[in-house]
Design a protein around this motif. Structure first.
Motif, PDB file in Angstrom:
ATOM      1  N   PRO A  21       0.800  -1.227   0.000  1.00 20.41           N
ATOM      2  CA  PRO A  21       0.000   0.000   0.000  1.00 20.41           C
ATOM      3  C   PRO A  21       0.831   1.274   0.000  1.00 20.41           C
ATOM      4  CG  PRO A  21      -0.082  -1.113   2.133  1.00 20.41           C
ATOM      5  CD  PRO A  21       0.566  -2.055   1.189  1.00 20.41           C
ATOM      6  N   PHE A  22       2.069   1.208   0.517  1.00 20.67           N
ATOM      7  CA  PHE A  22       2.917   2.396   0.530  1.00 20.67           C
ATOM      8  C   PHE A  22       3.289   2.827  -0.886  1.00 20.67           C
ATOM      9  CE2 PHE A  22       3.638   0.478   4.713  1.00 20.67           C
ATOM     10  CZ  PHE A  22       3.351   1.575   5.524  1.00 20.67           C
ATOM     11  N   ALA A  23       3.443   1.851  -1.784  1.00 22.73           N
ATOM     12  CA  ALA A  23       3.741   2.187  -3.180  1.00 22.73           C
ATOM     13  C   ALA A  23       2.534   2.815  -3.861  1.00 22.73           C
ATOM     14  CB  ALA A  23       4.179   0.932  -3.943  1.00 22.73           C
ATOM     15  N   ALA A  24       1.339   2.527  -3.338  1.00 27.38           N
ATOM     16  CA  ALA A  24       0.123   3.082  -3.934  1.00 27.38           C
ATOM     17  C   ALA A  24      -0.152   4.506  -3.467  1.00 27.38           C
ATOM     18  CB  ALA A  24      -1.076   2.190  -3.592  1.00 27.38           C
ATOM     19  N   ILE A  25       0.516   4.936  -2.393  1.00 29.02           N
ATOM     20  CA  ILE A  25       0.236   6.262  -1.826  1.00 29.02           C
ATOM     21  C   ILE A  25       0.448   7.391  -2.830  1.00 29.02           C
ATOM     22  CG2 ILE A  25       1.108   7.972  -0.163  1.00 29.02           C
ATOM     23  CD1 ILE A  25       1.291   5.772   1.891  1.00 29.02           C
ATOM     24  N   PRO A  26       1.595   7.463  -3.543  1.00 28.61           N
ATOM     25  CA  PRO A  26       1.775   8.575  -4.489  1.00 28.61           C
ATOM     26  C   PRO A  26       0.705   8.611  -5.577  1.00 28.61           C
ATOM     27  CG  PRO A  26       3.864   7.468  -4.077  1.00 28.61           C
ATOM     28  CD  PRO A  26       2.795   6.615  -3.480  1.00 28.61           C
ATOM     29  N   ILE A  27       0.339   7.430  -6.109  1.00 28.32           N
ATOM     30  CA  ILE A  27      -0.680   7.375  -7.158  1.00 28.32           C
ATOM     31  C   ILE A  27      -2.043   7.761  -6.594  1.00 28.32           C
ATOM     32  CG2 ILE A  27      -1.864   5.837  -8.784  1.00 28.32           C
ATOM     33  CD1 ILE A  27       0.712   4.207  -8.925  1.00 28.32           C
ATOM     34  N   PHE A  28      -2.358   7.263  -5.405  1.00 32.10           N
ATOM     35  CA  PHE A  28      -3.631   7.573  -4.761  1.00 32.10           C
ATOM     36  C   PHE A  28      -3.755   9.074  -4.514  1.00 32.10           C
ATOM     37  CE2 PHE A  28      -6.196   7.995  -0.808  1.00 32.10           C
ATOM     38  CZ  PHE A  28      -7.401   7.498  -1.302  1.00 32.10           C
ATOM     39  N   LEU A  29      -2.680   9.695  -4.033  1.00 32.71           N
ATOM     40  CA  LEU A  29      -2.712  11.131  -3.756  1.00 32.71           C
ATOM     41  C   LEU A  29      -2.829  11.943  -5.043  1.00 32.71           C
ATOM     42  CD1 LEU A  29      -0.040  11.482  -0.922  1.00 32.71           C
ATOM     43  CD2 LEU A  29      -2.527  11.581  -0.709  1.00 32.71           C
ATOM     44  N   SER A  30      -2.128  11.504  -6.090  1.00 27.77           N
ATOM     45  CA  SER A  30      -2.175  12.264  -7.344  1.00 27.77           C
ATOM     46  C   SER A  30      -3.550  12.182  -7.997  1.00 27.77           C
ATOM     47  CB  SER A  30      -1.102  11.760  -8.315  1.00 27.77           C
ATOM     48  OG  SER A  30      -1.374  10.433  -8.737  1.00 27.77           O
ATOM     49  N   LEU A  31      -4.202  11.021  -7.890  1.00 27.85           N
ATOM     50  CA  LEU A  31      -5.516  10.843  -8.501  1.00 27.85           C
ATOM     51  C   LEU A  31      -6.631  11.507  -7.692  1.00 27.85           C
ATOM     52  CD1 LEU A  31      -5.306   7.106  -9.669  1.00 27.85           C
ATOM     53  CD2 LEU A  31      -5.194   9.149 -11.095  1.00 27.85           C
ATOM     54  N   THR A  32      -6.355  11.791  -6.423  1.00 27.28           N
ATOM     55  CA  THR A  32      -7.379  12.403  -5.569  1.00 27.28           C
ATOM     56  C   THR A  32      -6.962  13.811  -5.134  1.00 27.28           C
ATOM     57  OG1 THR A  32      -6.396  11.408  -3.573  1.00 27.28           O
ATOM     58  CG2 THR A  32      -8.128  10.156  -4.693  1.00 27.28           C
ATOM     59  N   HIS A  33      -6.105  14.454  -5.927  1.00 27.55           N
ATOM     60  CA  HIS A  33      -5.581  15.756  -5.505  1.00 27.55           C
ATOM     61  C   HIS A  33      -6.677  16.826  -5.412  1.00 27.55           C
ATOM     62  CE1 HIS A  33      -5.603  16.080  -9.903  1.00 27.55           C
ATOM     63  NE2 HIS A  33      -5.651  17.391  -9.740  1.00 27.55           N
ATOM     64  N   ILE A 107      -4.158   7.572 -16.769  1.00 27.39           N
ATOM     65  CA  ILE A 107      -4.647   8.749 -17.484  1.00 27.39           C
ATOM     66  C   ILE A 107      -6.165   8.707 -17.608  1.00 27.39           C
ATOM     67  CG2 ILE A 107      -4.668   9.920 -19.716  1.00 27.39           C
ATOM     68  CD1 ILE A 107      -1.734   9.067 -20.020  1.00 27.39           C
ATOM     69  N   VAL A 108      -6.692   7.536 -17.978  1.00 27.98           N
ATOM     70  CA  VAL A 108      -8.138   7.386 -18.109  1.00 27.98           C
ATOM     71  C   VAL A 108      -8.822   7.619 -16.770  1.00 27.98           C
ATOM     72  CG1 VAL A 108      -9.992   5.736 -18.560  1.00 27.98           C
ATOM     73  CG2 VAL A 108      -8.016   5.832 -20.075  1.00 27.98           C
ATOM     74  N   ALA A 109      -8.193   7.148 -15.691  1.00 27.55           N
ATOM     75  CA  ALA A 109      -8.803   7.269 -14.366  1.00 27.55           C
ATOM     76  C   ALA A 109      -9.011   8.716 -13.961  1.00 27.55           C
ATOM     77  CB  ALA A 109      -7.932   6.568 -13.322  1.00 27.55           C
ATOM     78  N   GLU A 110      -8.172   9.615 -14.466  1.00 26.25           N
ATOM     79  CA  GLU A 110      -8.287  11.013 -14.087  1.00 26.25           C
ATOM     80  C   GLU A 110      -9.603  11.629 -14.562  1.00 26.25           C
ATOM     81  OE1 GLU A 110      -4.827  12.853 -15.582  1.00 26.25           O
ATOM     82  OE2 GLU A 110      -3.471  11.897 -14.142  1.00 26.25           O
ATOM     83  N   SER A 111     -10.242  10.997 -15.561  1.00 25.41           N
ATOM     84  CA  SER A 111     -11.497  11.526 -16.079  1.00 25.41           C
ATOM     85  C   SER A 111     -12.706  10.882 -15.410  1.00 25.41           C
ATOM     86  CB  SER A 111     -11.581  11.294 -17.598  1.00 25.41           C
ATOM     87  OG  SER A 111     -11.619   9.905 -17.883  1.00 25.41           O
ATOM     88  N   LEU A 112     -12.465   9.965 -14.520  1.00 22.43           N
ATOM     89  CA  LEU A 112     -13.562   9.269 -13.846  1.00 22.43           C
ATOM     90  C   LEU A 112     -13.893   9.960 -12.531  1.00 22.43           C
ATOM     91  CD1 LEU A 112     -12.448   5.557 -14.348  1.00 22.43           C
ATOM     92  CD2 LEU A 112     -14.003   6.902 -15.742  1.00 22.43           C
ATOM     93  N   GLU A 113     -15.175   9.916 -12.187  1.00 22.72           N
ATOM     94  CA  GLU A 113     -15.600  10.552 -10.942  1.00 22.72           C
ATOM     95  C   GLU A 113     -15.067   9.788  -9.742  1.00 22.72           C
ATOM     96  OE1 GLU A 113     -19.771  11.007 -10.683  1.00 22.72           O
ATOM     97  OE2 GLU A 113     -19.744  11.753  -8.631  1.00 22.72           O
ATOM     98  N   ASN A 114     -15.047   8.476  -9.854  1.00 26.82           N
ATOM     99  CA  ASN A 114     -14.602   7.662  -8.730  1.00 26.82           C
ATOM    100  C   ASN A 114     -13.459   6.771  -9.177  1.00 26.82           C
ATOM    101  OD1 ASN A 114     -14.288   6.116  -6.481  1.00 26.82           O
ATOM    102  ND2 ASN A 114     -16.432   5.550  -6.279  1.00 26.82           N
ATOM    103  N   ILE A 115     -12.236   7.072  -8.696  1.00 26.86           N
ATOM    104  CA  ILE A 115     -11.060   6.293  -9.102  1.00 26.86           C
ATOM    105  C   ILE A 115     -10.727   5.205  -8.078  1.00 26.86           C
ATOM    106  CG2 ILE A 115     -10.021   8.088 -10.506  1.00 26.86           C
ATOM    107  CD1 ILE A 115      -8.838   7.451  -6.941  1.00 26.86           C
ATOM    108  N   ALA A 116     -11.555   5.079  -7.043  1.00 29.55           N
ATOM    109  CA  ALA A 116     -11.238   4.139  -5.979  1.00 29.55           C
ATOM    110  C   ALA A 116     -11.224   2.694  -6.466  1.00 29.55           C
ATOM    111  CB  ALA A 116     -12.233   4.292  -4.831  1.00 29.55           C
ATOM    112  N   VAL A 117     -12.131   2.377  -7.395  1.00 30.95           N
ATOM    113  CA  VAL A 117     -12.219   0.995  -7.882  1.00 30.95           C
ATOM    114  C   VAL A 117     -11.160   0.745  -8.945  1.00 30.95           C
ATOM    115  CG1 VAL A 117     -13.678  -0.717  -9.009  1.00 30.95           C
ATOM    116  CG2 VAL A 117     -14.665   0.853  -7.323  1.00 30.95           C
ATOM    117  N   VAL A 118     -11.110   1.610  -9.961  1.00 32.84           N
ATOM    118  CA  VAL A 118     -10.119   1.501 -11.039  1.00 32.84           C
ATOM    119  C   VAL A 118      -9.425   2.843 -11.171  1.00 32.84           C
ATOM    120  CG1 VAL A 118      -9.757   1.060 -13.487  1.00 32.84           C
ATOM    121  CG2 VAL A 118     -11.571  -0.172 -12.277  1.00 32.84           C
ATOM    122  N   PRO A 119      -8.095   2.928 -11.073  1.00 32.82           N
ATOM    123  CA  PRO A 119      -7.163   1.797 -11.002  1.00 32.82           C
ATOM    124  C   PRO A 119      -6.636   1.503  -9.599  1.00 32.82           C
ATOM    125  CG  PRO A 119      -5.942   3.753 -11.535  1.00 32.82           C
ATOM    126  CD  PRO A 119      -7.378   4.195 -11.307  1.00 32.82           C
TER     127      PRO A 119
END
Length: 212
Positions: A21-33, A107-119
């Motif tokens: 999960p620590f590796a997912a933190i940067p991606i999670f933060l960037s997608l939910t900025h 990139i596709v996930a950035e256009s989705l309202e909810n990115i929690a499921v994908v990716p």
């Protein structure tokens, strides 16, 4: 149960390292900025819940999947071990793991309202490596009600995952990129050893002569 305690502890450790999960933190933060703290916490909960469902279904339906695909367990172990080894090598180099999630998916996930499921949940966390590990674990020796114990470990692990994602902002701030890379490499080293063991067990199953 206690005689199998080390087996379930090992499974928990292996799955934690693979999910990383620590590796997912940067991606999670960037997608939910653009998310508020409440929205980010809700996304963390949805991601953890999705991971729990996917891995639990893998434990329940693993045998049926192997039967439908006509794949033997030793072959699946070798294949799953190779996937884990590739993930481990990416972690050791502190590189983005394309097996977990491709750049196009992000990139596709950035256009989705909810990115929690994908990716985030799929395939970043509950990807080929974690699913393979759960299916392989179902064929290891275990206590009575082995399936329930495996699912219990998955639930505990996803609670840990939920907690880490909820604290993603302070964790990311305190560790920084260097600290996260160090953790990533440490997890990669552990995962390398796990992958080699899984491949070796699979090869012994395919070629009994290797077992002496």
């Amino acid at each position: 149960m206690f005689e199998y305690w080390s087996e379930y502890t090992r499974f928990f450790t292996a799955l934690l390292v693979i999910l990383n999960p620590f590796a997912a933190i940067p991606i999670f933060l960037s997608l939910t900025h653009n998310y508020t703290p409440e929205q980010r916490n809700r996304a963390a909960g949805i991601a953890a819940f999705t991971v729990a469902i996917v891995l639990s279904l893998s434990a329940i339906l693993g045998d049926a999947m192997l039967t439908v695909l006509g794949t033997s367990l030793p072959s699946f172990r070798v294949g799953g071990g190779i996937v884990l080894l590739l993930m481990a090598l990416s972690m050791l180099r502190a590189q983005t793991d394309e097996i977990r999630s491709t750049s196009d998916e992000k990139i596709v996930a950035e256009s989705l309202e909810n990115i929690a499921v994908v990716p985030v949940a799929i395939p970043l966390l509950a990807g080929p490596g974690s699913i393979s590990t759960v299916i392989i674990q179902m064929h290891r020796p275990g206590a009575e009600y082995h399936l329930l114990w495996v699912i219990a470990v998955i639930i505990v692990l996803t609670l840990v995952l939920w907690g880490i994602l909820r604290l993603a902002t302070p964790i990311g701030r305190r560790l920084g990129s260097i600290g996260l890379n160090i953790l990533n490499r440490l997890f990669g080293l552990i995962l390398t050893a796990i992958a080699v063991e899984i491949i070796a067990n699979g090869l012994r199953g395919l070629f009994p002569v290797l077992g002496g």
